[in-house]
Enzyme design. Structure first.
Site, PDB file in Angstrom:
ATOM      1  N   LYS A 199      13.889 -39.907  76.779  1.00  0.00           N
ATOM      2  CA  LYS A 199      13.866 -38.460  76.555  1.00  0.00           C
ATOM      3  C   LYS A 199      12.471 -37.917  76.863  1.00  0.00           C
ATOM      4  O   LYS A 199      11.470 -38.589  76.581  1.00  0.00           O
ATOM      5  CB  LYS A 199      14.246 -38.196  75.098  1.00  0.00           C
ATOM      6  CG  LYS A 199      14.457 -36.753  74.701  1.00  0.00           C
ATOM      7  CD  LYS A 199      14.954 -36.710  73.258  1.00  0.00           C
ATOM      8  CE  LYS A 199      15.244 -35.319  72.768  1.00  0.00           C
ATOM      9  NZ  LYS A 199      15.807 -35.321  71.390  1.00  0.00           N
ATOM     10  N   SER A 234      19.635 -32.733  70.711  1.00  0.00           N
ATOM     11  CA  SER A 234      18.772 -32.356  71.824  1.00  0.00           C
ATOM     12  C   SER A 234      18.596 -33.464  72.859  1.00  0.00           C
ATOM     13  O   SER A 234      18.013 -33.254  73.905  1.00  0.00           O
ATOM     14  CB  SER A 234      17.392 -31.945  71.295  1.00  0.00           C
ATOM     15  OG  SER A 234      16.773 -33.029  70.631  1.00  0.00           O
ATOM     16  N   SER A 256      20.160 -35.071  66.672  1.00  0.00           N
ATOM     17  CA  SER A 256      19.954 -35.005  68.123  1.00  0.00           C
ATOM     18  C   SER A 256      20.258 -36.276  68.903  1.00  0.00           C
ATOM     19  O   SER A 256      20.312 -36.246  70.128  1.00  0.00           O
ATOM     20  CB  SER A 256      18.525 -34.556  68.433  1.00  0.00           C
ATOM     21  OG  SER A 256      18.353 -33.211  68.069  1.00  0.00           O
TER      22      SER A 256
END
Length: 455
Positions: free
Chosen positions: A81, A158, A182
């Site tokens: 990420k 996310s 997330s």
């Protein structure tokens, strides 16, 4: 017929590297080629680390040839990420506030992964500073959910690109973060496995923060075994022994209350189908409310969320000085936390501590507490970009159940639990904080038992 490499788990690929059936260089080039072919607009990967990946793969190939591999995943490529610092490569956390930000050192967890021989493919997409459960980012684009090829739907956030990198066959596994869900939200909506670790189990050093008290790091994977080995590598703790796992005599509480109130009844029905299989495998299933869930949700509604309060403290001045550098609804959600007082903050943090202890008492007779991961199927992206109200509603819906584990300092997994109306359903398994080993063993047993639902 052998599975293609992009359908294999990380451990399967690692095993074949160890047997010298796969050359890590070929494997890295294979995934880099797929990324370039299937993600040309960079809505899943915001940037590749191709030079690094090939150098790491070359070193892994030499180790495999010499029989000196560093771990079972030595030579296996994974995605990261875009809030994990990568030395010499932009790390921007999905926001124009950090455009062009190039760290000089790797995040500590990335260093641990590199020391275990893992190959870094690149950085995956995410919303501004990870403050969204739906995964929409108007700056970088939003990769669509893979379960609707006609209407672009949210992937979940996310860790949006992280989940999509696996679901679309662009990485065997991914590393994301979970502040209010997330990791688990996109894992559930993309039909894969996600592990939310206990806060503090994996170092946050070199990770762009959203909430210093709630941020956690966790893997998104094809199965529990991969999540287990990645957790071990990133945390430096022993992997759980997943051999001989069983549900016989395991006591499970299906949380009702807001889980039933908020969840689409058709999704709840699918969860109950899964629990029938668990019961047939020997689990003892009980249904009932967990008062701490209701109370901590009400506490956060009244006094604010830790993520919003802490993000406002860290980013408020930057946002006001650079209006428009974050997606407006995210800016407004962060700045809205200014209305909370010091008394609110004290009540919030003291209340979370008290309710965490209450949760342990209320669930003491159970090995697992379970419920739906996502109460609804993923909404279409278009309407969310046209209406702030629709965006905020979808965002709050997405975190409504997952955030409970963060607020109460639990660890949790989400596992695929069949399909409903063409979309995957996620079953969330929760355990007290710092009980990852037990959680992973029981998750492996549940995963095995749910196979008839997941094909």
């Amino acid at each position: 017929m052998a599975k293609p490499w992009h359908d294999m788990t990380a451990l399967e690929l690692g095993h074949l590297i160890g047997e010298r059936s796969i050359n890590p260089i070929d494997l890295a080039q294979y995934f880099l080629g797929r990324i370039k072919k299937f993600d040309p607009e960079r809505r899943i990967y915001v940037r590749l680390t191709e030079d690094r990946a090939l150098k790491e793969a070359e070193a892994a190939a030499i180790r495999a040839e010499r029989g000196s591999r560093l771990s079972p995943l030595d030579g296996v490529p994974i995605s990261w990420k875009d809030l994990f610092d990568t030395a010499g490569v932009a790390t921007e956390a999905g926001t124009r506030l950090y455009e062009g930000r190039i760290p000089t050192a790797d995040a500590e967890c990335l260093t641990r992964a590199s020391r275990a021989g893992l190959v870094c493919l690149g950085k995956t997409n995410m919303p501004d500073i990870a403050f969204s459960g739906i995964g929409v980012n108007p700056w970088t684009g939003t990769g669509p959910n893979p379960f609707d090829r006609e209407v672009d739907r949210v992937p979940g956030g996310s860790s949006a690109g992280a989940a999509l990198s696996i679901a679309e066959g662009l990485a065997p596994a991914a590393i994301g973060s979970d502040t209010a869900g997330s990791v688990r939200i996109p894992a559930a909506w993309c039909g894969i496995t996600g592990l939310k670790t206990t806060h503090g189990q994996i170092s946050l050093e070199g990770v762009i923060p959203l909430s210093y008290s709630q941020d956690t790091i966790g893997p998104l994977t094809r199965d529990v075994a991969d999540a287990n080995i990645l957790y071990s590598i990133l945390s430096g703790r022993p992997a759980a022994d997943l051999s001989g796992v069983s549900l016989k005599g395991v006591r499970i509480l299906r949380a009702t209350s807001q889980f039933d109130e908020l969840t689409d009844p058709a999704i709840t029905t699918k969860i109950k189908e899964g629990l029938v299989l668990l019961e047939a495998a020997g689990a003892e299933i009980t249904e009932g409310p967990v008062p701490a869930f209701d109370e901590v949700g009400a506490l956060s509604t009244k006094h604010g969320s830790p993520a919003a309060i802490e993000a406002c403290m860290m980013y408020g001045d930057q946002i006001r000085a650079n209006r428009g550098c974050m997606y407006e609804p995210i800016e407004e959600r962060i700045l809205a936390a200014e209305k909370y007082t010091a008394v609110d903050a004290a009540a919030l943090y003291r209340g979370m501590e008290r309710l965490g202890a209450e949760y342990i008492k209320q669930t003491a007779g159970y090995d697992l507490v379970v419920g739906t991961t996502q109460p609804e199927h993923p909404p279409a992206i278009g309407p969310l970009l046209q209406s702030v109200d629709a965006y905020l509603r979808a965002t709050m819906m997405s975190i409504s159940l997952t955030r409970l584990a963060n607020l109460l300092r639990l660890c949790a997994t989400t596992l695929p639990c069949g399909m409903e109306s063409g979309f995957p359903v996620g079953l969330m398994l929760m355990a007290p904080g710092d009980c990852e080993g037990k959680l992973l063993r029981l998750s492996a047993a549940v995963e095995k038992t749910l196979k008839p639902l997941n094909g």
